[in-house]
Design a protein around this motif. Structure first.
Motif, mmCIF file in Angstrom:
data_model
loop_
_atom_site.group_PDB
_atom_site.id
_atom_site.type_symbol
_atom_site.label_atom_id
_atom_site.label_comp_id
_atom_site.label_asym_id
_atom_site.label_seq_id
_atom_site.Cartn_x
_atom_site.Cartn_y
_atom_site.Cartn_z
ATOM 1 N N VAL A 105 -13.029 -34.115 -5.684
ATOM 2 C CA VAL A 105 -12.515 -35.151 -5.280
ATOM 3 C C VAL A 105 -11.345 -34.287 -5.157
ATOM 4 O O VAL A 105 -10.588 -33.087 -4.688
ATOM 5 C CB VAL A 105 -12.057 -36.405 -6.722
ATOM 6 N N ASP A 106 -10.254 -35.053 -3.616
ATOM 7 C CA ASP A 106 -9.221 -34.404 -3.456
ATOM 8 C C ASP A 106 -7.969 -34.297 -4.810
ATOM 9 O O ASP A 106 -7.610 -33.266 -4.728
ATOM 10 C CB ASP A 106 -8.597 -35.316 -1.887
ATOM 11 N N LEU A 107 -7.783 -34.855 -5.411
ATOM 12 C CA LEU A 107 -6.787 -35.491 -6.300
ATOM 13 C C LEU A 107 -7.466 -35.882 -7.603
ATOM 14 O O LEU A 107 -8.384 -37.134 -7.631
ATOM 15 C CB LEU A 107 -5.734 -36.552 -6.094
ATOM 16 N N ALA A 108 -7.091 -35.228 -8.668
ATOM 17 C CA ALA A 108 -7.698 -35.578 -10.307
ATOM 18 C C ALA A 108 -6.304 -36.081 -11.091
ATOM 19 O O ALA A 108 -5.494 -35.243 -10.602
ATOM 20 C CB ALA A 108 -8.177 -34.619 -11.015
ATOM 21 N N ILE A 109 -5.897 -37.203 -11.469
ATOM 22 C CA ILE A 109 -5.329 -37.796 -12.219
ATOM 23 C C ILE A 109 -5.390 -37.788 -13.917
ATOM 24 O O ILE A 109 -6.270 -38.411 -13.851
ATOM 25 C CB ILE A 109 -4.764 -39.278 -10.981
ATOM 26 N N VAL A 110 -4.965 -37.262 -14.213
ATOM 27 C CA VAL A 110 -4.958 -37.095 -15.956
ATOM 28 C C VAL A 110 -4.210 -38.030 -16.628
ATOM 29 O O VAL A 110 -2.541 -38.339 -16.886
ATOM 30 C CB VAL A 110 -4.940 -35.575 -16.336
ATOM 31 N N ALA A 111 -4.940 -38.690 -16.915
ATOM 32 C CA ALA A 111 -3.644 -39.461 -17.553
ATOM 33 C C ALA A 111 -4.188 -40.205 -19.167
ATOM 34 O O ALA A 111 -4.658 -41.186 -19.816
ATOM 35 C CB ALA A 111 -3.717 -41.629 -17.108
ATOM 36 N N ALA A 112 -4.045 -38.731 -19.961
ATOM 37 C CA ALA A 112 -4.876 -38.437 -21.379
ATOM 38 C C ALA A 112 -3.011 -38.678 -21.974
ATOM 39 O O ALA A 112 -1.854 -38.473 -21.595
ATOM 40 C CB ALA A 112 -5.467 -37.673 -21.195
ATOM 41 N N PRO A 113 -2.796 -38.733 -23.843
ATOM 42 C CA PRO A 113 -1.873 -38.786 -24.345
ATOM 43 C C PRO A 113 -1.575 -37.516 -24.472
ATOM 44 O O PRO A 113 -2.003 -36.325 -23.206
ATOM 45 C CB PRO A 113 -2.545 -39.826 -25.188
ATOM 46 N N PRO A 114 -0.636 -37.830 -24.283
ATOM 47 C CA PRO A 114 0.966 -35.830 -24.252
ATOM 48 C C PRO A 114 -0.235 -34.920 -24.999
ATOM 49 O O PRO A 114 -0.217 -33.793 -24.042
ATOM 50 C CB PRO A 114 1.947 -36.402 -24.461
ATOM 51 N N ALA A 115 -0.260 -35.138 -26.069
ATOM 52 C CA ALA A 115 -1.245 -33.691 -27.099
ATOM 53 C C ALA A 115 -2.087 -34.018 -26.341
ATOM 54 O O ALA A 115 -3.090 -32.437 -26.793
ATOM 55 C CB ALA A 115 -1.031 -34.605 -28.188
ATOM 56 N N HIS A 116 -3.589 -34.469 -25.937
ATOM 57 C CA HIS A 116 -4.590 -34.043 -24.734
ATOM 58 C C HIS A 116 -4.255 -33.829 -23.668
ATOM 59 O O HIS A 116 -5.156 -33.049 -23.316
ATOM 60 C CB HIS A 116 -5.631 -35.072 -25.496
ATOM 61 N N VAL A 117 -3.305 -33.651 -22.937
ATOM 62 C CA VAL A 117 -3.426 -32.948 -21.391
ATOM 63 C C VAL A 117 -3.295 -32.329 -21.115
ATOM 64 O O VAL A 117 -4.102 -31.844 -20.322
ATOM 65 C CB VAL A 117 -1.663 -34.158 -21.131
#
Length: 361
Positions: free
Chosen positions: A55-67
């Motif tokens: 895809v054009d952009l992947a947006i990771v919306a995970a908790p900081p510890a798992h980013v």
């Protein structure tokens, strides 16, 4: 941007997906809990089916510890041309990615400064970020195309881009978000075992101070674990202020006039410093704070009352800059505080009285 992959369909991820979908972007949704991704898809945030290719952009919306782990996995798979995360801490995840030896030219850390006390896709909304700051933390290695994709994401979400250094961002959010949340929790904790008669006296002041204490503790453990140092430094400073304030209050109990005078000076000092800090909090639309006049209206707890007040204010040609509602304890009435420009307050007061509203002086 034509396609996006949102990894993590909680409040922030689903809200971003909803905003992108409304702007015509094809959004694919992934979550460690497939049911949550299906819920987000049912809300119109996108599809829980996999994309056919990068895809054009992947947006990771995970908790900081798992980013970092989630980002590394997506990068290893070649999931997108560009990668962002939306975690509330930026320095730690970036350093962990560097330690993993990843090429960070395709990555930029971001943080939308918006949220709610509730979590999960059902709390999401496409307007969650509208008018809110969205921090971008590019480095010298960040590819221009990736920065532009991130800016396009911010634009689609109708947020306001703010460029910062990652570590400066973490110190800033410790001050304006993380530390206040802990302090609100500490204040609210005093109510847990308080007498019922005392709790029933709660007014707008305690509601304002403790509002953010309603957030999910598990989510905040993740956030604070990723930014403990700056938060601890701030709480150390607050602890010193608390010790001085306690000493000042004890002095006010003394029969010695000099001690009482010193205690009064100590309390006045901390309150005046609070005044000075409060003045620096941005006002409406992020502009300098302004002094508004308050027109207080007594209302019944009935459907449509607020709509009537705003409609009557509009007929009077008065713009309501802000509003606050204070509920009466044990009664189905409340006080609506309409904040308006000082010169319009008499106009609004007269117009509302003419239409039968009870104005509290």
């Amino acid at each position: 941007m034509r396609t996006a992959l949102v990894i993590g369909t909680g409040l922030i991820g689903t809200s971003a997906a909803l905003a992108l979908s409304q702007r015509g972007v094809t959004v694919h949704l992934v979550d460690h809990d497939p049911e949550q991704a299906r819920t987000a898809a049912a809300l119109g945030a996108g599809t829980d089916g996999p994309p056919e290719g990068p895809v054009d952009l992947a947006i990771v919306a995970a908790p900081p510890a798992h980013v970092a782990r989630v980002l590394a996995d997506a990068m290893d798979r070649g999931a997108a041309r560009g990668y962002v995360d939306v975690a509330s801490v930026k320095g730690g995840p970036r350093r962990e990615l560097e330690q993993r030896g990843l090429d960070l030219s395709a990555y930029i850390g971001t943080h939308p400064m918006s949220g709610r006390e509730k979590s999960g896709p059902l709390a999401a909304g496409a307007d969650l970020f509208e008018g809110r700051p969205w921090v971008l933390t590019p480095t010298r290695d960040t590819d221009t195309e990736v920065l532009n994709l991130a800016l396009e994401l911010v634009s689609h979400c109708r947020a306001v881009p703010v460029v910062m250094d990652a570590d400066a961002h973490d110190r800033a959010v410790a001050l304006v978000s993380h530390m206040p949340h802990l302090v609100a929790g500490m204040v609210a904790a005093r109510l847990e075992h308080a007498e019922e008669a005392a709790v029933r006296l709660c007014g707008q002041g305690i509601r304002d101070v403790t509002r953010i204490a309603a957030s999910d503790p598990r989510m905040w453990i993740d956030i604070l674990s990723a930014n403990p140092g700056p938060v601890a430094d701030l709480l150390t400073d607050i602890g010193a202020d608390l010790e001085e304030t306690v000493r000042a209050l004890r002095a006010l109990e003394s029969s010695d006039e000099d001690k009482r005078r010193a205690g009064s000076t100590g309390i006045e000092d901390v309150l005046r410093r609070g005044n000075a800090g409060r003045i620096r909090v941005p006002g409406k639309h992020g502009s300098a704070p302004r002094a508004y006049e308050i027109v207080a209206v007594l209302i019944d707890d009935q459907p449509g009352q607020l709509a009537r007040i705003f409609a009557d204010a509009g007929r009077a040609g008065v713009n309501v800059e802000d509003v606050r509602i204070e509920h009466a304890t044990g009664q189905r009435t409340g006080l609506v505080q309409l904040m308006v420009e000082p010169q319009t307050a008499p106009v609004l007061t007269a117009a509302l009285r003419e239409r039968g509203w009870s104005i509290r002086q």
